[in-house]
Design a protein around this motif. Structure first.
Motif, mmCIF file in Angstrom:
data_model
loop_
_atom_site.group_PDB
_atom_site.id
_atom_site.type_symbol
_atom_site.label_atom_id
_atom_site.label_comp_id
_atom_site.label_asym_id
_atom_site.label_seq_id
_atom_site.Cartn_x
_atom_site.Cartn_y
_atom_site.Cartn_z
ATOM 1 N N LEU A 1 36.090 72.275 66.065
ATOM 2 C CA LEU A 1 36.896 73.299 64.836
ATOM 3 C C LEU A 1 36.574 74.576 64.836
ATOM 4 C CD1 LEU A 1 35.923 70.207 62.892
ATOM 5 C CD2 LEU A 1 37.931 70.365 64.361
ATOM 6 N N ARG A 2 35.297 75.032 65.069
ATOM 7 C CA ARG A 2 34.985 76.336 64.975
ATOM 8 C C ARG A 2 35.216 76.427 63.218
ATOM 9 N NH1 ARG A 2 32.123 77.424 67.287
ATOM 10 N NH2 ARG A 2 31.680 79.378 67.583
ATOM 11 N N ILE A 3 34.151 75.465 63.068
ATOM 12 C CA ILE A 3 33.967 75.656 61.537
ATOM 13 C C ILE A 3 32.692 75.939 60.782
ATOM 14 C CG2 ILE A 3 34.806 74.306 58.646
ATOM 15 C CD1 ILE A 3 37.020 75.451 60.274
ATOM 16 N N ASN B 1 15.192 82.603 70.621
ATOM 17 C CA ASN B 1 15.963 83.168 69.659
ATOM 18 C C ASN B 1 17.717 82.758 69.847
ATOM 19 O OD1 ASN B 1 16.283 85.589 70.373
ATOM 20 N ND2 ASN B 1 15.170 85.990 68.891
ATOM 21 N N TYR B 2 18.295 82.626 69.796
ATOM 22 C CA TYR B 2 19.714 82.181 70.040
ATOM 23 C C TYR B 2 20.093 83.250 69.707
ATOM 24 C CZ TYR B 2 24.857 80.772 69.831
ATOM 25 O OH TYR B 2 26.274 81.025 70.355
ATOM 26 N N GLN B 3 20.500 84.585 71.103
ATOM 27 C CA GLN B 3 20.057 85.610 70.948
ATOM 28 C C GLN B 3 21.013 86.654 69.682
ATOM 29 O OE1 GLN B 3 21.888 87.405 74.629
ATOM 30 N NE2 GLN B 3 21.933 89.138 74.151
ATOM 31 N N VAL C 1 14.849 82.769 60.687
ATOM 32 C CA VAL C 1 14.398 81.168 61.368
ATOM 33 C C VAL C 1 15.532 80.366 61.499
ATOM 34 C CG1 VAL C 1 12.446 81.810 60.848
ATOM 35 C CG2 VAL C 1 13.727 80.685 59.049
ATOM 36 N N ASN C 2 14.917 79.586 62.569
ATOM 37 C CA ASN C 2 15.775 78.345 62.911
ATOM 38 C C ASN C 2 15.205 77.391 63.206
ATOM 39 O OD1 ASN C 2 17.691 77.777 66.699
ATOM 40 N ND2 ASN C 2 17.981 76.967 64.529
ATOM 41 N N PHE C 3 15.339 76.210 62.923
ATOM 42 C CA PHE C 3 14.321 75.077 62.855
ATOM 43 C C PHE C 3 15.935 73.669 62.243
ATOM 44 C CE2 PHE C 3 11.044 77.716 61.184
ATOM 45 C CZ PHE C 3 11.076 77.786 62.243
ATOM 46 N N ASN D 1 15.071 73.942 66.276
ATOM 47 C CA ASN D 1 14.764 75.752 66.691
ATOM 48 C C ASN D 1 16.130 75.914 68.336
ATOM 49 O OD1 ASN D 1 13.604 77.684 69.213
ATOM 50 N ND2 ASN D 1 14.269 78.246 67.217
ATOM 51 N N ASN D 2 17.023 76.149 68.843
ATOM 52 C CA ASN D 2 17.499 76.820 70.160
ATOM 53 C C ASN D 2 15.941 78.002 70.744
ATOM 54 O OD1 ASN D 2 18.702 77.127 72.410
ATOM 55 N ND2 ASN D 2 20.656 77.494 71.304
ATOM 56 N N PRO D 3 15.988 77.838 71.176
ATOM 57 C CA PRO D 3 16.149 76.266 72.797
ATOM 58 C C PRO D 3 15.123 75.761 72.693
ATOM 59 C CG PRO D 3 14.266 78.642 73.442
ATOM 60 C CD PRO D 3 15.331 78.694 72.153
ATOM 61 N N VAL E 1 21.510 75.159 62.152
ATOM 62 C CA VAL E 1 22.964 74.097 63.039
ATOM 63 C C VAL E 1 21.911 73.252 63.462
ATOM 64 C CG1 VAL E 1 24.043 76.248 62.917
ATOM 65 C CG2 VAL E 1 22.524 75.562 64.450
ATOM 66 N N TYR E 2 21.263 72.892 63.662
ATOM 67 C CA TYR E 2 20.716 70.922 64.202
ATOM 68 C C TYR E 2 20.172 70.257 62.919
ATOM 69 C CZ TYR E 2 21.450 73.736 68.308
ATOM 70 O OH TYR E 2 21.759 74.140 69.276
ATOM 71 N N ARG E 3 20.656 70.341 61.598
ATOM 72 C CA ARG E 3 19.555 69.369 61.125
ATOM 73 C C ARG E 3 20.324 68.150 60.535
ATOM 74 N NH1 ARG E 3 19.838 68.915 55.165
ATOM 75 N NH2 ARG E 3 17.396 68.834 54.442
ATOM 76 N N ASN F 1 24.610 76.857 58.530
ATOM 77 C CA ASN F 1 24.942 75.322 59.078
ATOM 78 C C ASN F 1 26.809 75.613 59.748
ATOM 79 O OD1 ASN F 1 24.780 72.525 60.092
ATOM 80 N ND2 ASN F 1 23.749 72.531 58.583
ATOM 81 N N VAL F 2 26.685 73.993 60.545
ATOM 82 C CA VAL F 2 28.659 74.517 61.607
ATOM 83 C C VAL F 2 28.836 73.273 61.948
ATOM 84 C CG1 VAL F 2 27.384 74.719 63.301
ATOM 85 C CG2 VAL F 2 29.511 75.207 63.052
ATOM 86 N N MET F 3 29.746 72.788 61.928
ATOM 87 C CA MET F 3 29.995 71.823 62.629
ATOM 88 C C MET F 3 29.669 71.459 63.928
ATOM 89 S SD MET F 3 31.195 69.987 59.663
ATOM 90 C CE MET F 3 31.588 68.806 60.274
HETATM 91 C C1 LIG Z 1 21.290 77.786 67.167
HETATM 92 C C2 LIG Z 1 22.011 78.906 66.955
HETATM 93 N N1 LIG Z 1 22.781 79.568 65.836
HETATM 94 C C3 LIG Z 1 24.091 79.775 66.236
HETATM 95 C C4 LIG Z 1 25.254 79.562 67.226
HETATM 96 C C5 LIG Z 1 26.511 79.718 67.073
HETATM 97 O O1 LIG Z 1 27.234 78.251 66.862
HETATM 98 P P1 LIG Z 1 28.784 78.401 67.060
HETATM 99 O O2 LIG Z 1 29.854 77.845 68.300
HETATM 100 O O3 LIG Z 1 29.006 76.911 66.094
HETATM 101 O O4 LIG Z 1 29.440 79.884 66.447
HETATM 102 C C6 LIG Z 1 24.366 78.062 67.924
HETATM 103 C C7 LIG Z 1 25.396 78.071 69.584
HETATM 104 O O5 LIG Z 1 24.552 77.742 70.641
HETATM 105 C C8 LIG Z 1 22.677 78.301 68.038
HETATM 106 O O6 LIG Z 1 22.186 77.740 69.172
#
Ligand SMILES: Cc1ncc(COP(=O)(O)O)c(C=O)c1O
Length: 379
Positions: free
Chosen positions: A229-231, A111-113, A157-159, A161-163, A192-194, A218-220
């Protein structure tokens, strides 16, 4: 309160992100310039940009931004959106608002830690849900059922997925949603990668659309390629949960930067074209990356990821992936993220992998430096 543990990946980036010549592990798509973004705005928004007053904005996010975000979800309204300073603040506020010492949470691994660390910090107990490398990094729903406890409050969950770049199969995700709905468990879905799925047919529904306690992050920064943008935001029909997060945000950013909110609104209105451009960039980069890995089968195992703009390749060398990544960055200026940065407290994570990114322009130069290093060190 004990201090938070080090965020290993971010600490590594503090050291290398802006020092290394070739950032070959970026997790964002190529950023637009301000000029490029404003060229996508309509006349009214360009005028708003010119006239923008640099005052505080609403903690929830300005209404036009929340409306533009809500329009990206089926059946959601502006009141179902809470805007944050990046996805990271959303993760922090979610875990702090919804988890307490009597709660159990389940978090996917790798996961993203911060998803794991902040669940561990706030919940009484956390269990890992493995993504299985031998099964295309899919989670196993039977394992998930076995991990459930009467006090399981949240599954994260995260899909894509990172990494790993994995996208859950549609039926698996539907099973996950159903399980959360039956037990009234929050489904925290980092989306966030959708939009960057290789095959658009595998794009998953958003958790906030299909579960009353679904929390879509989600995020920009990622698929839209506008991290500066940090949004970010959480979308959810559970407005009481959002309100609890908002109370925590008062101790963090309070509100976002007004200029960023307006620029994010402009980007969302042009969202389809921005994401189409970034999808195409990933596709073209993957051709180059695939050809590169095919040149060095004795060094690397590579499976093209299902989505997103990062993948988790395997290094086969006897010196080990940590040493290999160290030499690459120090001697060739090629930045990758070795496995140790994805170590989990919940489950073992492969120790021979590294994260590689393919969302930005100019990866050819990075690949050339990487190739030169491999040729120069070949014995
Ligand atoms: C899966 C995942 N979630 C959240 C974030 C955090 O995103 P942000 O930089 O927009 O705060 C990241 C950043 O790498 C990420 O990979």
């Amino acid at each position: 309160m004990t201090p938070l543990p080090e965020f290993r990946l971010e600490t590594y980036f503090t050291r290398w992100e802006f020092q290394a010549r070739h950032h070959m592990t970026a997790s964002d798509a190529q950023a637009l310039s301000l000029q490029q973004l404003l060229a996508l705005a309509d006349d009214a928004d360009r005028e708003r940009w010119q006239q923008l007053v640099l005052s505080y904005v609403e903690t929830w996010g300005s209404l036009p931004l929340r409306q533009a975000i809500a329009a990206t979800y089926e059946g959601l309204e502006a009141a179902d959106i809470l805007v944050f300073a990046g996805a990271e603040e959303g993760i922090y506020c979610t875990m702090a608002a919804l988890l307490g010492p009597d709660d159990h949470a389940i978090v996917s691994v790798p996961n993203y830690q911060s998803m794991e660390t902040l669940a561990l910090r706030n919940a009484g107990a956390v269990t890992g849900l493995a993504l299985h490398a031998q099964n295309r990094w899919q989670p196993d729903l039977d394992e998930l059922r076995r991990a459930l406890r009467p006090n399981t409050r949240l599954i994260a969950v995260n899909f894509p997925n990172n990494p790993t770049g994995a996208v859950a199969d549609t039926e698996t995700f539907a099973g996950l949603v159903q399980l959360c709905a039956e037990r009234d468990i929050y489904l925290f879905s980092d989306e966030v990668y959708r939009g960057l799925e290789r095959d658009p047919a595998r794009r998953l529904p958003q958790a906030a659309e299909c579960h009353a306690r679904g929390l879509s992050l989600n995020v920009m920064s990622k698929a839209y390629g506008l991290p500066g943008l940090r949004i970010g935001w959480i979308a959810s029909r559970d407005r009481a949960a959002l309100q609890r997060m908002e109370r925590i945000k008062h101790y963090l950013s309070i509100c976002n930067a007004g200029p960023s909110e307006l620029l994010a609104t402009i980007a969302l209105k042009a969202g389809a074209s921005i994401i189409a451009r970034n999808r195409e960039l990933c596709r073209a980069n993957l051709v180059q990356l695939g050809a590169f890995f095919a040149e060095f089968p004795e060094h690397y195992d590579w499976q093209e990821p299902d989505g997103g703009c990062v993948g988790f390749a395997r290094y086969r060398g006897a010196d080990g992936v940590e040493e290999h990544c160290r030499q690459l960055v120090e001697q060739a200026g090629v930045l990758l993220l070795p496995a140790s940065l994805f170590a989990s407290e919940l489950l073992p994570v492969a120790t021979d992998r590294f994260r590689v990114g393919f969302g930005r322009q100019g990866i050819a130069q990075g690949l050339a430096a990487w190739r030169d290093f491999l040729r120069a060190t070949a014995t």
